[in-house]
Design a protein around this motif. Structure first.
Motif, mmCIF file in Angstrom:
data_model
loop_
_atom_site.group_PDB
_atom_site.id
_atom_site.type_symbol
_atom_site.label_atom_id
_atom_site.label_comp_id
_atom_site.label_asym_id
_atom_site.label_seq_id
_atom_site.Cartn_x
_atom_site.Cartn_y
_atom_site.Cartn_z
ATOM 1 N N LEU A 15 7.074 21.505 9.997
ATOM 2 C CA LEU A 15 7.665 22.772 10.430
ATOM 3 C C LEU A 15 6.964 23.943 9.746
ATOM 4 O O LEU A 15 6.704 23.908 8.541
ATOM 5 N N GLU A 16 6.654 24.971 10.518
ATOM 6 C CA GLU A 16 6.039 26.179 9.988
ATOM 7 C C GLU A 16 6.705 27.399 10.611
ATOM 8 O O GLU A 16 7.190 27.342 11.749
ATOM 9 N N PRO A 17 6.726 28.524 9.893
ATOM 10 C CA PRO A 17 7.321 29.741 10.459
ATOM 11 C C PRO A 17 6.380 30.395 11.461
ATOM 12 O O PRO A 17 5.155 30.281 11.358
ATOM 13 N N CYS A 18 6.958 31.087 12.424
ATOM 14 C CA CYS A 18 6.197 31.817 13.428
ATOM 15 C C CYS A 18 6.352 33.310 13.175
ATOM 16 O O CYS A 18 7.469 33.799 12.964
ATOM 17 N N GLY A 19 5.254 34.037 13.201
ATOM 18 C CA GLY A 19 5.291 35.469 12.968
ATOM 19 C C GLY A 19 5.593 36.262 14.228
ATOM 20 O O GLY A 19 5.671 35.722 15.341
ATOM 21 N N ALA A 20 5.741 37.572 14.038
ATOM 22 C CA ALA A 20 6.088 38.452 15.147
ATOM 23 C C ALA A 20 5.008 38.490 16.220
ATOM 24 O O ALA A 20 5.291 38.715 17.397
ATOM 25 N N ARG A 21 3.753 38.259 15.830
ATOM 26 C CA ARG A 21 2.662 38.342 16.799
ATOM 27 C C ARG A 21 2.756 37.248 17.857
ATOM 28 O O ARG A 21 2.589 37.496 19.050
ATOM 29 N N TYR A 34 5.470 35.213 18.394
ATOM 30 C CA TYR A 34 6.839 34.876 18.805
ATOM 31 C C TYR A 34 7.061 35.035 20.309
ATOM 32 O O TYR A 34 7.500 34.108 20.992
ATOM 33 N N ALA A 35 6.789 36.220 20.858
ATOM 34 C CA ALA A 35 7.128 36.490 22.258
ATOM 35 C C ALA A 35 6.302 35.688 23.233
ATOM 36 O O ALA A 35 6.691 35.522 24.393
ATOM 37 N N SER A 36 5.151 35.166 22.792
ATOM 38 C CA SER A 36 4.279 34.451 23.723
ATOM 39 C C SER A 36 4.854 33.107 24.147
ATOM 40 O O SER A 36 4.359 32.511 25.102
ATOM 41 N N ASN A 37 5.908 32.621 23.467
ATOM 42 C CA ASN A 37 6.484 31.342 23.895
ATOM 43 C C ASN A 37 7.052 31.435 25.305
ATOM 44 O O ASN A 37 7.113 30.443 26.022
ATOM 45 N N THR A 38 7.437 32.644 25.720
ATOM 46 C CA THR A 38 8.021 32.759 27.053
ATOM 47 C C THR A 38 6.988 32.584 28.165
ATOM 48 O O THR A 38 7.333 32.277 29.300
ATOM 49 N N LEU A 66 -4.112 39.874 22.285
ATOM 50 C CA LEU A 66 -3.778 38.466 22.123
ATOM 51 C C LEU A 66 -2.746 38.289 21.006
ATOM 52 O O LEU A 66 -2.862 38.921 19.968
ATOM 53 N N PRO A 67 -1.756 37.433 21.233
ATOM 54 C CA PRO A 67 -1.542 36.615 22.429
ATOM 55 C C PRO A 67 -0.695 37.294 23.508
ATOM 56 O O PRO A 67 -0.531 36.739 24.581
ATOM 57 N N ILE A 68 -0.119 38.493 23.233
ATOM 58 C CA ILE A 68 0.648 39.220 24.239
ATOM 59 C C ILE A 68 -0.135 40.457 24.647
ATOM 60 O O ILE A 68 -0.509 41.277 23.811
ATOM 61 N N ALA A 69 -0.388 40.583 25.945
ATOM 62 C CA ALA A 69 -1.254 41.649 26.432
ATOM 63 C C ALA A 69 -0.489 42.857 26.964
ATOM 64 O O ALA A 69 -1.103 43.850 27.346
ATOM 65 N N ASN A 70 0.839 42.793 27.004
ATOM 66 C CA ASN A 70 1.615 43.913 27.544
ATOM 67 C C ASN A 70 1.359 45.178 26.731
ATOM 68 O O ASN A 70 1.371 45.138 25.505
ATOM 69 N N SER A 93 2.961 41.187 38.612
ATOM 70 C CA SER A 93 2.782 40.435 37.372
ATOM 71 C C SER A 93 3.451 41.245 36.264
ATOM 72 O O SER A 93 3.114 42.404 36.046
ATOM 73 N N MET A 94 4.401 40.626 35.533
ATOM 74 C CA MET A 94 5.305 41.404 34.688
ATOM 75 C C MET A 94 5.233 41.080 33.199
ATOM 76 O O MET A 94 5.807 41.801 32.385
ATOM 77 N N PHE A 95 4.579 39.996 32.827
ATOM 78 C CA PHE A 95 4.499 39.651 31.401
ATOM 79 C C PHE A 95 3.255 38.802 31.214
ATOM 80 O O PHE A 95 3.173 37.691 31.747
ATOM 81 N N SER A 96 2.272 39.314 30.467
ATOM 82 C CA SER A 96 0.949 38.689 30.414
ATOM 83 C C SER A 96 0.549 38.359 28.981
ATOM 84 O O SER A 96 0.925 39.061 28.038
ATOM 85 N N GLY A 97 -0.261 37.313 28.843
ATOM 86 C CA GLY A 97 -0.750 36.944 27.522
ATOM 87 C C GLY A 97 -1.567 35.673 27.576
ATOM 88 O O GLY A 97 -2.061 35.267 28.634
ATOM 89 N N TYR A 98 -1.692 35.026 26.426
ATOM 90 C CA TYR A 98 -2.549 33.850 26.291
ATOM 91 C C TYR A 98 -1.812 32.746 25.557
ATOM 92 O O TYR A 98 -1.115 32.992 24.563
ATOM 93 N N SER A 99 -1.978 31.532 26.045
ATOM 94 C CA SER A 99 -1.407 30.342 25.401
ATOM 95 C C SER A 99 -2.528 29.478 24.846
ATOM 96 O O SER A 99 -3.380 28.983 25.601
#
Length: 469
Positions: free
Chosen positions: A238-244, A246-250, A365-369, A389-395
């Motif tokens: 287990l590791e913590p996820c930062g703010a950068r 976080y939102a890209s999981n969606t 990256l990873p959220i392009a909005n 297209s309403m929410f963009s980024g990279y996985s």
């Protein structure tokens, strides 16, 4: 005269679309939590490969309300049925305007008899707050706003901390924390968990096809609980996820976080706009993207267009019911994932090193909005606009640029579409826009939502796709 409320702001503006498209507030910020703990690629991979700790303590509003009319407020304002909404259950709550357009959404927790808390972004919280205050309901309520986007080193505190343990090893971490087996309740059911001798409330959650929990408790216990989780999870990766990251999981799990709240027009909403502040979310919301219309109502969306159609239940009277009953669901746009062609996406970065013409709008990256509510035109092969297209980024897990979109019902999974990236005319005055940039048309494959196959199979009965809530 300075504007006193949102209605004043609109009255003093020539065009609400131009007002929002040139807002200086920028993209939605996930405050206080460190930007990265390791690096965002590793933090994305860990939720698919082992376990991740998400920190949700600061970026969402909490709206508590309790009293004999608490359930009535929920029933009157939400498209969701309350026929089956016992204590220790949560729902993805969606309110609409009288015209049937979505205001926002969030998670509504039934904490105790006649007691609820709503958690999410400001628009739906504001709608609940307004009706609780003005609707004559027998309620006590409290609005706990999100933490400041830029605290500038000042101490920040909340009433409650909120954490999530997710990933394929999440349940091993959870049972170690508890000191024994933990029942895997049904999705969105609530219980308790023991952490370092303290009982905390839990919500059965999940992502990447594996069970997980959302946890919350008094903020003064935050450090102790977080450290206990990290220590227990160490042996399970287990590791913590930062703010950068976080939102890209969606992008993988399929929730469109920030549709435009559809409250800027309509005489029946004037009193609400006069209640909203002149400097609040709705007044400063940054509208971004290649789709441009002079009519703000062209940015409004109904529940089916955002994937919330299965939540609409006509077993109760609620605001917007009459309008929604007139809609034929099969004719509405539908939510999909767009998998961007890598060769085209790479052109965005190549343009940074070319000196003979302006670069394309940066794809962060990873959220392009680069706004709060994002609307990029989606075209069919003939160049017709078939959606947004309403929410963009990279996985890093999929090694693809992805975006969540709503498209015409005739657009099939597997079809080729094109996303217009960047704003016309060199861009608006938003601080997040590269002045003088060029637009780029990016090929994309219309794909299922959720895009992650494990998540898609896991959510088949629930949250992101066809839940009955």
């Amino acid at each position: 005269m300075a504007a006193q409320n949102l209605q004043d702001v609109l009255d003093q503006s020539d065009n609400v679309v131009e007002l929002l498209r040139n807002s200086q507030i920028g993209a939605y910020i996930y405050p206080v939590v460190p930007y990265e703990f390791t690096n965002w690629r590793r933090e994305q991979r860990v939720w698919r490969e082992s376990a991740v700790l998400f920190d949700q303590s600061h970026h969402m509003v909490n709206f508590w309300f309790k009293g004999p009319d608490a359930l009535k407020l929920v029933s009157d304002t939400g498209i969701n049925s309350v026929a089956n909404f016992p204590v220790n259950m949560a729902k993805q709550f969606v309110p609409c305007t009288p015209a049937g357009h979505v205001i926002g959404d969030g998670i509504l927790f039934h904490l105790d008899e006649d007691e609820f808390v709503w958690v999410g972004r400001n628009p739906a919280a504001n709608w609940l707050h307004y009706h609780a205050e003005t609707g004559g309901y027998k309620l006590d309520f409290e609005y706990d706003n999100r933490s400041p986007s830029r605290p500038y080193g000042k101490a920040v505190s909340r009433k409650y901390w909120r954490l999530q343990i997710q990933g394929p090893n999440a349940w091993q971490v959870i049972e170690k924390l508890n000191g024994g087996p933990v029942e895997q309740l049904k999705f969105f059911r609530m219980a308790d968990l023991n952490i370092s001798g303290q009982r905390v409330r839990t919500l059965r959650h999940g992502m990447a096809g594996e069970p997980g929990l959302e946890l919350w408790g008094p903020y003064e216990d935050y450090d102790r609980v977080r450290e206990a989780i990290l220590e227990a999870g160490q042996e399970f990766g287990l590791e913590p996820c930062g703010a950068r990251a976080y939102a890209s999981n969606t992008l993988e799990s399929g929730w469109i976080p920030s549709p435009l709240p559809a409250i800027y027009t309509g005489e029946e909403l004037r009193a609400y706009r006069e209640w909203l502040p002149a400097n609040g979310y709705e007044a400063t919301n940054a509208l971004a993207g290649s789709f441009v219309s002079d009519n703000i109502e062209d940015y409004y969306l109904n529940p089916w267009e955002l994937g919330y159609g299965p939540f609409v239940k006509f077993d109760h009277d609620f605001i917007g019911r009459d309008a929604l009953e007139q809609i034929e669901p099969e004719t509405q746009r539908k939510k999909v994932t767009l998998a961007w062609e890598g060769e085209d996406a790479a052109k965005i970065y190549a343009s940074l090193f070319e000196s003979d013409e302006g670069p394309y709008q940066f794809f962060d990256l990873p959220i392009a909005n680069y706004g709060s509510s994002n609307f990029d035109s989606v075209l069919d092969p003939d160049g017709n606009v078939v959606g947004y297209s309403m929410f963009s980024g990279y996985s890093a897990n999929e090694r693809r640029a992805l975006s969540l979109a709503t498209v015409d019902p005739a657009v099939e999974i597997g079809a080729e579409a094109r996303v217009v990236w960047g704003e016309p005319g060199g861009g608006t005055r938003k601080a997040t826009v590269d002045a003088g940039h060029e637009q780029l048309t990016v090929r994309a494959l219309v794909s299922p939502v959720p895009y992650s196959e494990p998540a898609r199979l896991s959510y088949a009965e629930g949250w992101r796709t066809a839940a009955e809530r």
